[in-house]
Design a protein around this motif. Structure first.
Motif, short mmCIF file in Angstrom:
data_model
loop_
_atom_site.label_atom_id
_atom_site.label_comp_id
_atom_site.label_asym_id
_atom_site.label_seq_id
_atom_site.Cartn_x
_atom_site.Cartn_y
_atom_site.Cartn_z
N PHE A 1 1.24 -68.63 66.53
CA PHE A 1 0.69 -69.59 65.58
C PHE A 1 0.33 -70.89 66.29
O PHE A 1 1.03 -71.30 67.23
CB PHE A 1 1.68 -69.87 64.44
N VAL A 2 -0.73 -71.54 65.82
CA VAL A 2 -1.14 -72.82 66.37
C VAL A 2 -1.06 -73.85 65.25
O VAL A 2 -1.85 -73.82 64.31
CB VAL A 2 -2.58 -72.78 66.94
N ASP A 3 -0.07 -74.75 65.36
CA ASP A 3 0.08 -75.84 64.40
C ASP A 3 -0.70 -77.04 64.94
O ASP A 3 -0.60 -77.37 66.13
CB ASP A 3 1.56 -76.19 64.23
N THR A 4 -1.48 -77.68 64.08
CA THR A 4 -2.38 -78.74 64.53
C THR A 4 -2.03 -80.08 63.87
O THR A 4 -1.41 -80.10 62.79
CB THR A 4 -3.84 -78.40 64.19
N PRO A 5 -2.42 -81.20 64.49
CA PRO A 5 -2.21 -82.51 63.84
C PRO A 5 -3.02 -82.59 62.55
O PRO A 5 -4.08 -81.96 62.42
CB PRO A 5 -2.74 -83.50 64.88
N GLY A 6 -2.53 -83.36 61.58
CA GLY A 6 -3.27 -83.54 60.34
C GLY A 6 -4.62 -84.19 60.58
O GLY A 6 -4.73 -85.14 61.36
N VAL A 7 -5.65 -83.68 59.91
CA VAL A 7 -6.99 -84.27 60.04
C VAL A 7 -6.97 -85.63 59.37
O VAL A 7 -6.42 -85.80 58.27
CB VAL A 7 -8.04 -83.35 59.38
#
Length: 540
Positions: free
Chosen positions: A288-294
């Motif tokens: 899984f790739v968790d990303t910073p909030g846009v």
């Protein structure tokens, strides 16, 4: 008669059999060689198919040594009259199973040059001398298949075949016309071997990190949850021997992981990138790739220190699924979110939309929220098809029935089951996805070669090259149209015009190569003939 050996000697025996069957010495067994080897057991084709399906539980398309041992143990139990099922594998009988009877195997191994491990207390009667062994079996195991650019005899899986085709036919075309600088970086071995990945995108506090924790039923190193923007970095959650967080600079230089291409985004990005490793059965199948909030509102005015949309685009090309998360109170699509969604161009088939935290509103409000979300997405996703939207509350808390009522709870459960099924299908479809992405890449590289060669063709021989290049870049759209008309190509397969212009302005068109028809024909043959032949060869 059965072979009677102790546990230690039994493992040596299996190692000898594996070494013997692994004619190309790559540590993998698949294809016709495995079928012929297992057929010595006397089981039917249907039984051997079931053995393969249970042993290759990770759907890798090949058997490593451990999977090979599992298959032999299943064969042994089947020879004793047991029904071959997944329950048999988990019953505890495998470890106690004696080596199976493999008719005529000893005769075949005598003609093999493979180095064997000496086995104590071994009796060979179970694999005794059978004069009726088919002649083709001797030729199958006594010689190592020769490698050929058009032969798949040394290939042990679809992925290995794609690697071979890429290095022999597609990569030369990409390198000649610098496709890696304009579109996608060169593929490495780790890119082919990587597990399927799922990326989560959305504004802050839409439940991206909670979603991953909900699937894993546990937290993971580096996970932070809160109402404020807590995830300030890209975190890849993947399988590992123990729980730990590995910094981005360390991960990006490990050749066995598919993240070496991220070094092009610089140290500013790598300091905001990390890998979270932990042992978990789900992570053995998917990463899984968790990303910073846009960013949204005033925060959009604060520039990030790295190319955020570029990183998103890089991951989107590698991922098998991209989840866009919204919640009922964050339906607006900010300017940065628009750019992020636009960077997913070419990967629209991977996008799924999740309306999370839907139990925070009642049924009537949820209907209005759903309509508003579809309206907002319709302005950004420039496709006539409606994106699949999953509605639910993806966390470990019980559904708030006070707001949703019993009908809402039933809806959420069905939607969650659909989404989980979509995720469970990813490992099964991983091989098909690799082939699909490979063919898509081949077509993109071919169109790129046509465009570059057309630009080279329109450059003057001696005088006024700088002026001609400026004019060609300004009128790049007309060049695209010429290429499209001349080679009868679909307009949807062409690259983004503005991005191509920006990259092209950094090069001298005169330095590019003219069109090399043989290279293009090799890629055409690869797509039209080699890939179908590869699939046909490995189909079992």
């Amino acid at each position: 008669m059965e072979t009677t050996v102790g546990n230690k000697d039994r493992r040596k025996l299996y190692q000898n059999w594996f070494t013997f069957a692994d004619s190309d010495r790559d540590g993998r067994l698949t294809g016709n060689a495995v079928i012929e080897f297992f057929s010595l057991s006397g089981l039917s084709k249907e039984e051997l198919k079931q053995v393969w399906a249970i042993a290759d539980s990770k759907r890798q398309g090949f058997l490593g040594f451990q999977e090979f041992v599992t298959a032999l143990q299943l064969i042994s139990l089947a020879q004793e009259g047991n029904l071959i099922t997944s329950a048999l594998r988990d019953s505890g009988k495998l470890e106690k199973a004696a080596p199976p009877r493999m008719e005529g195997l000893d005769d075949l191994m005598k003609n093999s040059r493979a180095p064997l491990v000496p086995i104590e207390n071994e009796t060979a009667e179970a694999n005794g001398k059978n004069a009726d062994v088919l002649p083709f079996m001797k030729s199958l195991f006594s010689k190592k298949p020769k490698k050929s650019c058009t032969s798949f005899s040394a290939v042990t899986s679809v992925i290995d075949g794609l690697k071979m085709l890429y290095n022999e036919k597609l990569r030369p075309l990409e390198a000649t016309y610098r496709f890696n600088d304009f579109a996608l970086p060169f593929l490495t071995t780790s890119d082919f071997d990587a597990k399927p990945m799922v990326m989560l995108l959305g504004q802050y506090s839409t439940g991206k990190t909670t979603f991953i924790k909900h699937l894993l039923q546990s937290s993971y190193p580096g996970a932070h949850i809160g109402p404020e923007p807590t995830t300030d970095r890209f975190i890849v959650v993947m399988s590992g021997p123990d729980e730990r967080s590995v910094p981005g600079n360390t991960i990006a230089v490990q050749a066995n992981l598919p993240f070496t291409g991220l070094t092009t985004f610089g140290g500013s990005f790598l300091s905001k990138f990390e890998c979270s490793q932990m042992p978990h059965p789900l992570l053995e199948q998917i990463s899984f790739v968790d990303t910073p909030g846009v960013l949204s509102g005033e925060k959009q005015r604060t520039q990030r220190s790295y190319d955020f949309t570029g990183v998103i685009s890089w991951f989107a090309a590698k991922c098998d699924l991209v989840l866009l998360l919204f919640d009922p109170h964050k339906l607006d699509i900010s300017d940065e979110f628009k750019r992020v969604i636009s960077s997913l161009r070419g990967n629209e088939d991977k996008i799924r939309v999740v309306l999370n935290k839907a139990d925070q509103v009642d049924t009537q409000q949820l209907m209005r929220v759903y309509g508003a979300l579809m309206w907002s997405l319709g302005k950004v996703l420039n496709t006539p098809e409606v994106a699949r939207v999953y509605i639910g509350s993806f966390n470990d808390k019980p559904v708030n029935e006070g707001a949703t009522g019993p009908i809402g709870r039933e809806l959420f459960e069905k939607e969650q089951d659909d989404l989980l099924q979509d995720l469970m299908d990813i490992p099964k479809k991983a091989c098909d996805r690799r082939i699909n992405e490979f063919v898509k890449r081949a077509r993109a590289a071919k169109i790129h070669a046509y465009i570059i060669s057309q630009l080279k063709k329109e450059m003057p021989a001696i005088m006024g090259k700088a002026k001609a290049q400026r004019k060609l870049i300004e009128n790049l759209e007309s060049v695209f149209q010429k290429v499209q008309k001349e080679y009868h190509l679909p307009p949807g397969d062409f690259p983004d015009l503005e991005q191509f212009k920006e990259t092209l302005s950094q090069y001298s068109i005169d330095d590019f190569e003219k069109l090399k028809p043989k290279m293009v024909q090799a890629v055409d043959d690869m797509v039209a003939h080699d890939i179908p032949e590869l699939l046909s060869y490995l189909r079992s």
